[in-house]
Enzyme design. Sequence first.
Site, PDB file in Angstrom:
ATOM      1  N   ARG A  48       0.817  -1.219   0.000  1.00  0.00           N
ATOM      2  CA  ARG A  48       0.000   0.000   0.000  1.00  0.00           C
ATOM      3  C   ARG A  48       0.845   1.261   0.000  1.00  0.00           C
ATOM      4  NH1 ARG A  48      -2.166   2.900   4.128  1.00  0.00           N
ATOM      5  NH2 ARG A  48      -1.702   1.319   5.702  1.00  0.00           N
ATOM      6  N   TYR A 102     -13.427  13.322 -20.041  1.00  0.00           N
ATOM      7  CA  TYR A 102     -13.892  11.942 -19.864  1.00  0.00           C
ATOM      8  C   TYR A 102     -15.056  11.932 -18.875  1.00  0.00           C
ATOM      9  CZ  TYR A 102     -13.881   7.241 -17.833  1.00  0.00           C
ATOM     10  OH  TYR A 102     -14.255   6.015 -17.347  1.00  0.00           O
ATOM     11  N   ASP A 174      -4.869  14.804 -18.204  1.00  0.00           N
ATOM     12  CA  ASP A 174      -5.117  13.414 -18.539  1.00  0.00           C
ATOM     13  C   ASP A 174      -4.498  13.196 -19.913  1.00  0.00           C
ATOM     14  OD1 ASP A 174      -6.117  10.983 -19.436  1.00  0.00           O
ATOM     15  OD2 ASP A 174      -8.067  11.253 -18.486  1.00  0.00           O
ATOM     16  N   LYS A 199      -5.069   1.625 -20.726  1.00  0.00           N
ATOM     17  CA  LYS A 199      -5.185   1.860 -22.157  1.00  0.00           C
ATOM     18  C   LYS A 199      -3.871   1.569 -22.893  1.00  0.00           C
ATOM     19  CE  LYS A 199      -9.369   3.257 -21.090  1.00  0.00           C
ATOM     20  NZ  LYS A 199      -9.356   3.499 -19.646  1.00  0.00           N
TER      21      LYS A 199
END
Length: 386
Positions: A48, A102, A174, A199
């Site tokens: 983490r 988006y 982004d 992606k």
Amino acid sequence: MKAQNKGLNTICTHVGELEDKQHSGAISPLYMSTSYAYEDVDVKRYPRYFNTPNQEGLCKKIAALEHTEAALIFGSGMAAVSTALMAFLKAGDHVVLQQTLYGGTYNLVNEEFSKYGIEYSFTEGWKAEAFEAQIKENTKVIYIETPSNPLLTITDLKAVATIAKKHGLVTMIDNTFASPVNQNPIDFGIDIVIHSATKYMGGHSDICAGAVASTADNMERIFNLAKNFGGSLSDYTVWLLERSMKTMGIRVRAQNENALAMANFLQENKDIERVYYPGLPTHEDHEIAKKQMKGFGGMLSFELNSSLDASLFQKSLKLIKSSMSLAGVESTVLSPTKTSHALMSAEVRAEQGIADGLIRFSVGIEEPEDLIQDILQALAAIKNKA
């Protein structure tokens, strides 16, 4: 030789790889442990905390690709977006966001920010002056997306960065649609770069991940929140992503070539009303794209003539898949109003220019001749049924 002086494919292949000291294997070994020693060690590792061996190696690769000092890898693109934004915003602050965003990012802001007392404004368009018009005394962040999803609008990176620096603001982008292969926003003055690594970094439609890259100081600030939000990624997925990124340069450049070929074909077809692709000279922002992109990307969108059924067209395709997400080696199409932007209201979609008949096309690495034939047979099929 420093990472920034190496070629793209060399960085993709070698930077951040882990040495197999036990067996001298050619690839990075996979460290699956979730529990590490803490006494008498240089690094107290914990998944983490984004510092397992595979996580650290992959982050070095991403930082090198985006020309930054540091990076973090997350469990999804939205984990990366939300953590980066929240690390620089608190109650009473204001953020300016690009209108053409988006749908998931739009929904995050619209649904969650008011709960935290964070103010926000969406621009009217995507030109640099539209961002400056929304700046207030309490503005802290400007957030952009270029090329945008799904209309491939292009925002002038240098112009926005200049405005932000004049007002002492942090800029975030982004960069998913471009990928580090086609665009490096840091080189134009943007502060923080975000990716849905699902992606183009993953590239095979089998990995879900996100990434953020910036200066060491900015990444320390993001890390301090990220460790509390807990959006880390399993080391097996990290290892798979590092494997996939070795071919990213080759894949994306092939997709660039194919997308341009498909955009030209679609633009000349009488059954297509409009094509959105920054590589076309007819695109409104083509000249800006030429200045800040090394390639125009594998994404485009188009609208069929109003007499043709967009849904039936997608169902009639045989090679190109009607499928959610994007950027895999296989070509896919989808309707943004039913998927990526379904969480937006019809009114907001209309304001952005996202029509119900819009089709987003993620171009893969197949031969363009085969993709063209598939589109032609689908058009013929739906016209015969009309």
